[in-house]
Design an enzyme around this catalytic site. Structure first.
Site, PDB file in Angstrom:
ATOM      1  N   ASP A 259       0.747  -0.743   0.067  1.00 26.04           N
ATOM      2  CA  ASP A 259      -0.471   0.083  -0.252  1.00 26.04           C
ATOM      3  C   ASP A 259       0.839   0.974   0.291  1.00 26.04           C
ATOM      4  OD1 ASP A 259      -2.584   1.776   0.785  1.00 26.04           O
ATOM      5  OD2 ASP A 259      -3.293   0.683   1.569  1.00 26.04           O
TER       6      ASP A 259
HETATM    7  C1  BGC Z   1      -5.870   3.925  -0.361  1.00 22.24           C
HETATM    8  C2  BGC Z   1      -4.806   2.444  -1.109  1.00 22.24           C
HETATM    9  C3  BGC Z   1      -4.982   3.031  -2.567  1.00 22.24           C
HETATM   10  C4  BGC Z   1      -3.567   3.870  -2.384  1.00 22.24           C
HETATM   11  C5  BGC Z   1      -3.174   5.350  -3.597  1.00 22.24           C
HETATM   12  C6  BGC Z   1      -2.947   4.574  -0.149  1.00 22.24           C
HETATM   13  O1  BGC Z   1      -3.870   5.269   1.053  1.00 22.24           O
HETATM   14  O2  BGC Z   1      -5.363   2.883   1.116  1.00 22.24           O
HETATM   15  O3  BGC Z   1      -6.093   1.650  -0.815  1.00 22.24           O
HETATM   16  O4  BGC Z   1      -4.692   2.336  -3.040  1.00 22.24           O
HETATM   17  O5  BGC Z   1      -3.488   4.310  -1.387  1.00 22.24           O
HETATM   18  O6  BGC Z   1      -4.347   5.301  -3.881  1.00 22.24           O
END
Ligand code: BGC
Length: 738
Positions: A259
């Site tokens: 993530d």
């Molecule tokens: C989120 C993800 C997301 C990523 C990119 C993170 O903060 O938890 O679900 O895909 O950001 O935007």
């Protein structure tokens, strides 16, 4: 007529071996071996971290394209500058806003999930994207969870079936999925560092099962490692979750990406199974090169990661740069899918006075509520959709009732101003406080003469947001008081909750004749709602989660294990991502434990087993027609339990019903819920029509995790099969001996 169970439903756990054999990821193994042989260490490591905010590098020398990631999960995110979150303000990146996760789950439809994945893929391809960052599929453990609206369900089988559909739909149409957030990211407060303490049984049976299904049955090409820890170890460097369970046990062949900002070490992450650090290269750039050179990370580990990336790269043909972004992302055919999902997701909870569908005699319709005009494609923290259009509930009703009735709109309430990103002070509330009464009085005065009142309220995307959980599930902005005041002068109130998560309905349920849940329902949400309210479509959505009577009834709250009493709570991990890491170091030093004391008793499992009456149960949803269930039979056929029964549409219009099968093991030697969802089917029935439904439940789905032997067991003995229209309305029962 005997209905054949849909092809997707018939795909059992045990068919995963066949799915693996035909895994498109494995079609280029020799070619990949040759490519890896010719690569330098630098070239390899160059692929293992973010190149831009939403891409990782290919191999330029060989003309192998970068992998482009598209933030889903409910619409392709707008284009941003390569190294920041600043939008590029293009015209062509206007996408369809699809119903969010809980809305999709409320359809209880594998076909809709497939169509949804397909539509996302079509739009991803138009934008030159290879991998959709979705499905977001963590179990909805707490009703207050900030991303409940993005996630699917509190039940692993429902979540898993829909994730399988989404994955097949996307990948059949040339976009990879990235199942997220693997795993145990079930709360937003402290998500950047919270440590989950859980039994292995609950972890596997409840929280991992949906991921397992999408990997084994649909060959998902990507998985995103969650921010949090389990048993004291970061997920993104967790050999048990990544190497052993995901790869060795489930046979996952794709890529694991972190993530955003969720990588915490070089050697740990590399050895622990992470393939790509996103979005930067703090740990898996030069530090990884150095670690290979020093011998801390073997070259085979690097080669395996490059192989995983190339598998995905070759399975998804890159969109030529001069083709991408030449058309508007949102297309009529994908908009039609958004409508279909939305119209099947709307849940009617109550229709006591028969106010719905709105009768032709209703000539003066009053629409009240901020959510009647509020758009939901964006808001709060995290991924939103810059949508081409969004039909609000008011617009949908105006279109559907044009020339048939007069619609008057009053706001009734307005959202409380919040402190926005970067603002130092809370906003002044004097004006807002004054407006509460003025708006309410105006609504009450107008309500007196209306033939029917449609109150459109609920949450909005500021109330439900990534990065923080709600403090409670109360209806915000004094909506209860408003509807009470309106109902006192005119009881013909239909209330529509636009929300992605549970809200406390105790008051609004009492003062409304009819009550409907309408979700954050996408670009076509307003049209779908109008069609259901006016009776063009019979409501057929079913709750994907329990609506508790009160928050304290839900398991983690009843046991006092959520919210955690942490004094160290700091800004969300996201803050570190947008302030160049100034906060991220601090966060890593923080500690907070989430104890999943309720074990496997998540959601309705808790409510039915502990005899706690919910406000509305999991699986619940009314229709404009009554359905009759009859003639249940169950038979063991090979590795499946075949459950058959008849359903009759006793009404006067075509309508869909979602039949549900729950299985209990009364003589079990281990703790079990009274019964658990094991099968379901959405059926369309014409007026008066009877269909025989046949649902195959793989015996393997009755497995439980044996904590002592660390393996799955299937107990012999009696299995009681309950069939009906929700987790508590189960008129048919039959038994089988295993
Ligand atoms: C989120 C993800 C997301 C990523 C990119 C993170 O903060 O938890 O679900 O895909 O950001 O935007």
């Amino acid at each position: 007529m005997k209905l054949r169970t849909t092809i997707l439903a018939a795909l059992a756990f045990c068919m995963s071996a066949a799915a693996q054999q035909s895994n498109p990821l494995l079609r280029n193994e020799e070619k990949i071996t040759e490519i890896i042989k010719g690569m330098t260490l630098e070239e390899k490591v160059n692929m293992l971290h973010g190149k831009n905010m939403f891409s990782s590098a290919g191999i330029e020398r060989l003309g192998i394209a970068d992998i482009e990631y598209a933030d889903g999960p409910f619409g392709i995110r707008e284009e941003m500058e390569p190294h920041s979150w600043t939008p590029l303000k293009w015209e062509t990146d206007k996408a369809t806003f699809f119903p969010t996760g809980s809305a999709l789950a409320a359809t209880w439809s594998r076909e809709m999930a497939y169509e949804y994945g397909k539509a996302m893929a079509i739009e991803a391809r138009l934008r030159g994207k290879d991998m959709i960052l979705g499905s977001a599929m963590n179990i909805q453990r707490i009703p207050t969870g900030g991303r409940t609206y993005e996630y699917l369900s509190e039940d692993p089988i429902l979540s898993g079936e829909l994730a399988v559909g989404y994955t097949l739909g996307a990948q059949d149409n040339e976009a990879a999925v990235c199942l997220k957030h693997y795993a145990l990211n079930n709360q937003e407060n402290m998500r950047g560092y919270v440590n989950v303490n859980i039994t292995e049984r609950a972890m596997r049976e409840i929280y991992l099962t949906p991921f397992e299904m999408a990997v084994k049955r649909a060959n998902a090409y990507g998985v995103m490692a969650a921010y949090n820890k389990v048993w004291g170890h970061w997920i993104s460097e967790n050999p048990l979750l990544q190497n052993q369970i995901l790869r060795n046990e489930w046979g996952f062949k794709g890529i694991i990406i972190s993530d955003w900002g969720g990588t915490h070490s070089t050697v740990g992450a590399a050895i622990g199974g992470l393939d790509v650090e996103m979005p930067g290269n703090t740990f898996m750039g030069q530090a990884l090169i150095d670690s290979v050179k020093s011998g801390a990370v073997p070259m085979e580990v690097i080669d395996a990661k490059v192989r995983n990336l190339l598998r995905v790269r070759f399975a998804i043909p890159a969109v030529p740069k001069d083709v991408a972004n030449t058309q508007i992302t949102s297309q009529p055919k994908t908009q039609a899918i958004a409508y279909n999902v939305a119209s099947k997701s709307i849940v009617m909870l109550k229709n006591d006075g028969g106010l719905l569908p709105i009768s032709k005699k209703m000539k003066n319709i009053l629409v009240v509520g901020d959510n009647a005009t509020c758009t939901m494609a964006q808001g709060g923290v995290g991924a939103g959709v810059k949508t081409l259009y969004e039909v609000t509930p008011l617009e949908g009703l105006q279109k559907a009732l044009k020339g048939k009735a007069k619609i008057k709109y009053v706001k009734g309430y307005e959202p409380k101003p919040r402190r926005r990103w970067g603002e130092k002070k809370d906003p002044d509330l004097t004006e807002w406080n004054k407006n509460v009464l003025t708006l309410r009085e105006e609504a009450v005065a107008t309500a007196k003469d209306a033939d029917i009142i449609l109150f459109i309220g609920g949450d909005n995307r500021e109330v439900e947001t990534e990065g923080s959980d709600r403090k409670d599930i109360d209806l915000p902005f004094y909506q209860n008081e408003l509807v009470e005041a309106i109902a006192a002068v005119n009881p013909k109130v239909v209330s529509v909750m636009v929300a992605g998560a549970p809200v406390d309905l105790r008051i609004i349920n009492k003062v409304s004749s009819s009550l409907v849940y309408s979700w954050f329902n996408g670009s076509e949400g307003g049209n779908a709602l109008a069609d259901v309210l006016t009776g063009k479509v019979s409501p057929s959505g079913k709750l994907p989660f329990t609506l508790p009577m009160k928050l304290e009834d839900s398991p983690a709250y009843a046991l006092g294990v959520y919210p955690q009493k942490s004094e160290t709570q700091q800004a969300d991990v996201f803050v570190g991502l947008v302030d160049n890491g100034q906060n991220s170091k601090r966060k890593m030093e923080q500690k907070a434990d989430a104890d999943y004391t309720e074990g496997i008793m998540v959601g309705y499992r808790w409510f039915v087993s502990k005899d706690v009456a919910p406000m509305y149960p999991f699986g619940y949803g009314l229709s404009y027609v009554p359905f009759r269930y009859a003639d249940a039979k169950a038979e063991l056929k090979g590795t499946n339990i075949e459950v058959t029964f008849n359903i009759t549409n006793q009404g006067r219009m075509t309508a869909d019903e979602v039949a549900q099968v729950y299985v209990g093991r009364p003589d079990s030697k281990v703790e079990r819920p009274k019964y658990e969802l094991k099968g379901f089917e959405r059926i369309t029935l014409k007026a008066g029509e009877t269909k025989t439904i046949s649902i195959n439940i793989p015996v393997e789905q009755l497995r439980h995790w044996n904590e002592f032997q660390h393996t799955w067991n299937i107990e012999k003995g009696k299995a009681v099969i309950h069939i009906g229209s929700s987790s508590v309305d189960l008129p048919l029962q039959t038994e089988i001996e295993l």
